[in-house]
Design an enzyme around this catalytic site. Structure first.
Site, PDB file in Angstrom:
ATOM      1  CD  GLU A  80       3.248  18.565  41.945  1.00  0.00           C
ATOM      2  OE1 GLU A  80       3.270  17.305  41.995  1.00  0.00           O
ATOM      3  OE2 GLU A  80       2.291  19.209  41.472  1.00  0.00           O
ATOM      4  CB  CYS A 146       6.420  22.837  36.596  1.00  0.00           C
ATOM      5  SG  CYS A 146       5.570  24.422  36.418  1.00  0.00           S
ATOM      6  CG  HIS A 170       2.250  22.774  40.143  1.00  0.00           C
ATOM      7  ND1 HIS A 170       2.725  21.493  39.979  1.00  0.00           N
ATOM      8  CD2 HIS A 170       2.757  23.496  39.096  1.00  0.00           C
ATOM      9  CE1 HIS A 170       3.479  21.439  38.898  1.00  0.00           C
ATOM     10  NE2 HIS A 170       3.505  22.631  38.342  1.00  0.00           N
TER      11      HIS A 170
END
Length: 222
Positions: A80, A146, A170
């Site tokens: 991310e 998250c 992830h």
């Protein structure tokens, strides 16, 4: 760099087995490029999770922090790029493990809208792809726990003027979760494959204090 803190969320919502917890436990105590991995399983609970990672950072003396969670529906390991100061669990019909479902609430009211990961994203994705593990960069970490934890830890580091590399990865569903009736057709990845990908990603983290300039094509596009 001597220690990497690797965190994984516990089971939550409709996910009875979280790949992040499994991979964290799988890699705990291993070394990559001479750097020790110390893993911690984190409660999937708003705000409590941030305190848990802060405590694990202090206890481990972490020189880098890599946090993991599950993103059902994705077929690749996704690193991310951005963490948003915004929570909306109701869009998913989910509550955290304390029964809380935040809607349109910031993680830190005094904080900026977003933080950017300080991990070498391109180097990590390239290392995983070169090792035969499907991986991509993502610009959307969601608006549940998250993203909340990702933002909370980066905010803590900013507030304490620390330059510790930190970011979020992830993982796809585990096969046994993808086999559930509600998830049929969803992509999955085994613990062993996901763990192999994380080893490569963590190795790239150690090797590349500064990210590489190589263009990394993306299929995810978000």
């Amino acid at each position: 760099m001597k220690t990497i803190l690797l965190t994984g969320f516990e089971a939550f919502g409709t996910t009875p087995v979280n790949p992040a917890e499994k991979v964290a436990r799988h890699l705990d105590g291993e070394t990559v490029e001479g750097v020790r991995i110390v893993s911690s399983v984190i409660p999937n609970t708003f705000f409590v999770c941030i305190d848990a990672v802060k405590a694990a950072m202090a206890q481990s003396g972490a020189d880098a922090v890599v946090m993991m969670g599950e993103f059902g529906g994705r077929a690749t390991i996704t690193v991310e790029r951005f963490a948003l100061n915004f929570n909306d669990a109701t869009r998913y019909g989910l509550k955290d493990n304390a029964g809380v479902s935040l809607q349109d609430k910031p993680t830190a009211p005094e904080g900026p809208l977003a933080y950017q990961s300080t991990l070498p994203l391109r180097a990590m994705v390239k290392a995983m792809r070169d090792g035969g593990i499907p991986a991509d960069i993502s610009d959307a970490a969601g608006t549940f726990c998250c993203n909340h934890l990702f933002y909370g830890v980066l905010h803590h580091l900013a507030q304490t003027n620390r330059t510790t590399p930190a970011g979020w990865i992830h993982l796809p569903h585990l096969p046994e979760v993808a086999a559930m009736d509600a998830n049929l057709g969803a992509p999955s990845m085994s613990v062993e494959t996901a763990a192999a990908g994380l080893r490569l990603a963590l190795s790239a983290l150690v090797k590349h204090p500064q990210d590489i300039d190589d263009a990394i094509s993306g299929r995810l596009q978000i």
